[in-house]
Design a protein around this motif. Structure first.
Motif, PDB file in Angstrom:
ATOM      1  N   CYS A 182       0.505   5.992  -7.328  1.00 45.65           N
ATOM      2  CA  CYS A 182      -0.814   6.465  -7.764  1.00 45.65           C
ATOM      3  C   CYS A 182      -0.764   7.841  -8.402  1.00 45.65           C
ATOM      4  O   CYS A 182      -1.771   8.316  -8.924  1.00 45.65           O
ATOM      5  CB  CYS A 182      -1.803   6.458  -6.596  1.00 45.65           C
ATOM      6  N   LYS A 183       0.395   8.466  -8.397  1.00 50.35           N
ATOM      7  CA  LYS A 183       0.550   9.731  -9.120  1.00 50.35           C
ATOM      8  C   LYS A 183       0.491   9.486 -10.627  1.00 50.35           C
ATOM      9  O   LYS A 183       0.223  10.397 -11.394  1.00 50.35           O
ATOM     10  CB  LYS A 183       1.867  10.391  -8.722  1.00 50.35           C
ATOM     11  N   LYS A 184       0.732   8.227 -11.005  1.00 50.78           N
ATOM     12  CA  LYS A 184       0.629   7.851 -12.415  1.00 50.78           C
ATOM     13  C   LYS A 184      -0.826   7.465 -12.694  1.00 50.78           C
ATOM     14  O   LYS A 184      -1.385   6.611 -12.013  1.00 50.78           O
ATOM     15  CB  LYS A 184       1.535   6.658 -12.712  1.00 50.78           C
ATOM     16  N   PRO A 185      -1.450   8.090 -13.691  1.00 46.55           N
ATOM     17  CA  PRO A 185      -2.857   7.793 -13.976  1.00 46.55           C
ATOM     18  C   PRO A 185      -3.143   6.310 -14.239  1.00 46.55           C
ATOM     19  O   PRO A 185      -4.179   5.796 -13.826  1.00 46.55           O
ATOM     20  CB  PRO A 185      -3.160   8.637 -15.217  1.00 46.55           C
ATOM     21  N   SER A 186      -2.225   5.618 -14.890  1.00 49.35           N
ATOM     22  CA  SER A 186      -2.465   4.199 -15.194  1.00 49.35           C
ATOM     23  C   SER A 186      -2.539   3.352 -13.926  1.00 49.35           C
ATOM     24  O   SER A 186      -3.350   2.420 -13.837  1.00 49.35           O
ATOM     25  CB  SER A 186      -1.380   3.663 -16.129  1.00 49.35           C
ATOM     26  N   VAL A 187      -1.719   3.676 -12.941  1.00 47.36           N
ATOM     27  CA  VAL A 187      -1.733   2.917 -11.680  1.00 47.36           C
ATOM     28  C   VAL A 187      -3.005   3.232 -10.897  1.00 47.36           C
ATOM     29  O   VAL A 187      -3.625   2.330 -10.330  1.00 47.36           O
ATOM     30  CB  VAL A 187      -0.469   3.222 -10.833  1.00 47.36           C
ATOM     31  N   LEU A 188      -3.406   4.489 -10.880  1.00 45.60           N
ATOM     32  CA  LEU A 188      -4.642   4.855 -10.192  1.00 45.60           C
ATOM     33  C   LEU A 188      -5.842   4.146 -10.825  1.00 45.60           C
ATOM     34  O   LEU A 188      -6.721   3.655 -10.116  1.00 45.60           O
ATOM     35  CB  LEU A 188      -4.838   6.372 -10.211  1.00 45.60           C
ATOM     36  N   LEU A 189      -5.867   4.047 -12.145  1.00 47.60           N
ATOM     37  CA  LEU A 189      -6.945   3.322 -12.824  1.00 47.60           C
ATOM     38  C   LEU A 189      -6.941   1.843 -12.447  1.00 47.60           C
ATOM     39  O   LEU A 189      -7.997   1.248 -12.229  1.00 47.60           O
ATOM     40  CB  LEU A 189      -6.831   3.484 -14.335  1.00 47.60           C
ATOM     41  N   CYS A 206       0.830  -1.212   0.000  1.00 48.02           N
ATOM     42  CA  CYS A 206       0.000   0.000   0.000  1.00 48.02           C
ATOM     43  C   CYS A 206       0.861   1.257   0.000  1.00 48.02           C
ATOM     44  O   CYS A 206       0.533   2.234  -0.678  1.00 48.02           O
ATOM     45  CB  CYS A 206      -0.949  -0.020   1.198  1.00 48.02           C
ATOM     46  N   LYS A 207       1.965   1.246   0.749  1.00 48.79           N
ATOM     47  CA  LYS A 207       2.875   2.403   0.743  1.00 48.79           C
ATOM     48  C   LYS A 207       3.447   2.635  -0.648  1.00 48.79           C
ATOM     49  O   LYS A 207       3.527   3.770  -1.119  1.00 48.79           O
ATOM     50  CB  LYS A 207       4.007   2.204   1.752  1.00 48.79           C
ATOM     51  N   LEU A 208       3.834   1.564  -1.305  1.00 49.58           N
ATOM     52  CA  LEU A 208       4.354   1.688  -2.666  1.00 49.58           C
ATOM     53  C   LEU A 208       3.286   2.213  -3.615  1.00 49.58           C
ATOM     54  O   LEU A 208       3.564   3.053  -4.482  1.00 49.58           O
ATOM     55  CB  LEU A 208       4.866   0.337  -3.163  1.00 49.58           C
ATOM     56  N   LEU A 209       2.059   1.730  -3.462  1.00 49.74           N
ATOM     57  CA  LEU A 209       0.973   2.170  -4.334  1.00 49.74           C
ATOM     58  C   LEU A 209       0.667   3.650  -4.158  1.00 49.74           C
ATOM     59  O   LEU A 209       0.340   4.331  -5.137  1.00 49.74           O
ATOM     60  CB  LEU A 209      -0.283   1.342  -4.087  1.00 49.74           C
ATOM     61  N   ILE A 210       0.745   4.147  -2.936  1.00 48.14           N
ATOM     62  CA  ILE A 210       0.495   5.575  -2.706  1.00 48.14           C
ATOM     63  C   ILE A 210       1.455   6.400  -3.545  1.00 48.14           C
ATOM     64  O   ILE A 210       1.062   7.373  -4.191  1.00 48.14           O
ATOM     65  CB  ILE A 210       0.615   5.927  -1.206  1.00 48.14           C
ATOM     66  N   ASP A 211       2.719   6.018  -3.559  1.00 55.51           N
ATOM     67  CA  ASP A 211       3.706   6.741  -4.371  1.00 55.51           C
ATOM     68  C   ASP A 211       3.418   6.605  -5.863  1.00 55.51           C
ATOM     69  O   ASP A 211       3.568   7.554  -6.622  1.00 55.51           O
ATOM     70  CB  ASP A 211       5.117   6.227  -4.074  1.00 55.51           C
TER      71      ASP A 211
END
Length: 93
Positions: free
Chosen positions: A55-62, A48-53
């Motif tokens: 998620c600034k990329k639109p593809s990862v947030l999607l 989850c910590k890695l994902l927070i960083d």
């Protein structure tokens, strides 16, 4: 400043990849009070910590929104994200 050691970084990345491919919305961990369940919970939190960083990329947030089945979700911190992805129950031994 916290750096991700490889012993938690690589399993965290693997869990994210597995989660995306599996169609699941998170992880269920039966907690017994032992070190193994605590270690797995820590790896999920590090994911989850890695994902927070990332998620600034639109593809990862999607991808995250697809996993959580929530098109409007925007995570604010790792604790919040972990509360959406990690489910536990006490398992008496």
């Amino acid at each position: 400043f916290y750096e991700y050691p490889s012993m938690t970084y690589e399993p965290s990345c693997w869990l994210w990849d597995y989660l995306k491919k599996s169609g699941a919305s998170g992880f269920f961990i039966p907690l017994s009070g032992g070190i193994d369940s605590a270690a797995v919970a820590l790896v999920v939190y590090n994911m989850c910590k890695l994902l927070i960083d990332e998620c600034k990329k639109p593809s990862v947030l999607l991808q995250l929104r697809k996993v959580l089945k929530n098109d409007d979700f925007v995570p604010t911190n790792a604790k919040e994200l972990c509360s959406k992805m990690l489910f536990t129950a006490y398992l008496a031994t």
